[in-house]
Design an enzyme around this catalytic site. Sequence first.
Site, mmCIF file in Angstrom:
data_model
loop_
_atom_site.group_PDB
_atom_site.id
_atom_site.type_symbol
_atom_site.label_atom_id
_atom_site.label_comp_id
_atom_site.label_asym_id
_atom_site.label_seq_id
_atom_site.Cartn_x
_atom_site.Cartn_y
_atom_site.Cartn_z
ATOM 1 N N ARG A 89 28.517 -86.400 -29.437
ATOM 2 C CA ARG A 89 27.364 -85.857 -28.707
ATOM 3 C C ARG A 89 26.328 -86.942 -28.418
ATOM 4 N NH1 ARG A 89 26.042 -79.827 -30.901
ATOM 5 N NH2 ARG A 89 28.099 -78.955 -30.625
ATOM 6 N N ASP A 147 13.057 -71.055 -28.923
ATOM 7 C CA ASP A 147 14.089 -71.965 -29.423
ATOM 8 C C ASP A 147 13.474 -73.366 -29.427
ATOM 9 O OD1 ASP A 147 17.368 -71.492 -29.725
ATOM 10 O OD2 ASP A 147 16.765 -73.586 -29.540
#
Length: 282
Positions: A47, A152
């Site tokens: 990632r 979030d």
Amino acid sequence: MNDKLHTSERTREFNFTQEHFAKLSALSYDHTGIVVQNNKYEMFYSRLAKRVRALKLSNFDQYVAYLERHKDEEFTHFINALTTNLTSFFRENHHFVFLRDKVVPEYASAGVKEFRVWSAGCSTGEETYSIAMTLAEATEGSKMSWRITASDIDTEVLGKAQRGVYPLERVESIPTPVKKRWLLRGKGTNAGMARVSSELQKNIEFIQVNLIKPFSFQHKFHVIFCRNVVIYFDRETKQKLIARYADSLVDTGYLIMGHSESLHGVSSEFVSLGQTIYQKVT
Ligand SMILES: C[S@@+](CC[C@H](N)C(=O)[O-])C[C@H]1O[C@@H](n2cnc3c(N)ncnc32)[C@H](O)[C@@H]1O
């Protein structure tokens, strides 16, 4: 096992050492409370290698240095790359049944005018809209209105949540009558997509909140959904967050956690009602 490790090391585009991993894991923990286990080494590499490439850097030494020097800009990308955003509509359906059959009638008959829910760690919004559909139908005919705050840490997923547009296969888990009522099927260039009704969206506010930092809201919530979020936190981080949730809830408000998350040994401010549903005790 060793063969596998050597193969992936040989094929890696950038050198990625235990020191890089340790340094980046510590930054992740300090900023998000997310504890990165050693078995996430490969995931971390793949990632973050995307960020090294996107920034046109040559190696992970440069990336670590860049991250430390450009915290404000790069931390958002860093966190967006590391968070796990798996979610679905009406996931753990018993929580929505509880909301509809127990919580909404309870507060409606207590004369509450505005019922407030926080969907904390909302990811791409499926949880939030499942709550919204449930509340819109359960409050129909009562004098109680409803509002949802959805939050979030990851701004990319938050953007998707706010748009409320999903591929048709993602909305399959919504019961048909509910789907027909609250989703619009896209046509032409939007074929294959479904859009959440603006009737629901107008009652939802999407905001970025880092749950490991202090937060405060103007009003207290009747219910907080925080499902499949604290699973990545250590006990101390969890304890602090749960204490802040208790402060953010009305007396006897509800906290709903994910199926593998428990408050056992974490907080004495809540009692368990089963199925990872907790009620604040006063
Ligand atoms: C697995 S998803 C859960 C989504 C949804 N609640 C559900 O159960 O379907 C976990 C979410 O928690 C968010 N998250 C992780 N650490 C966070 C933090 N420190 N503050 C706020 N959100 C966080 C991630 O970005 C991710 O979107």
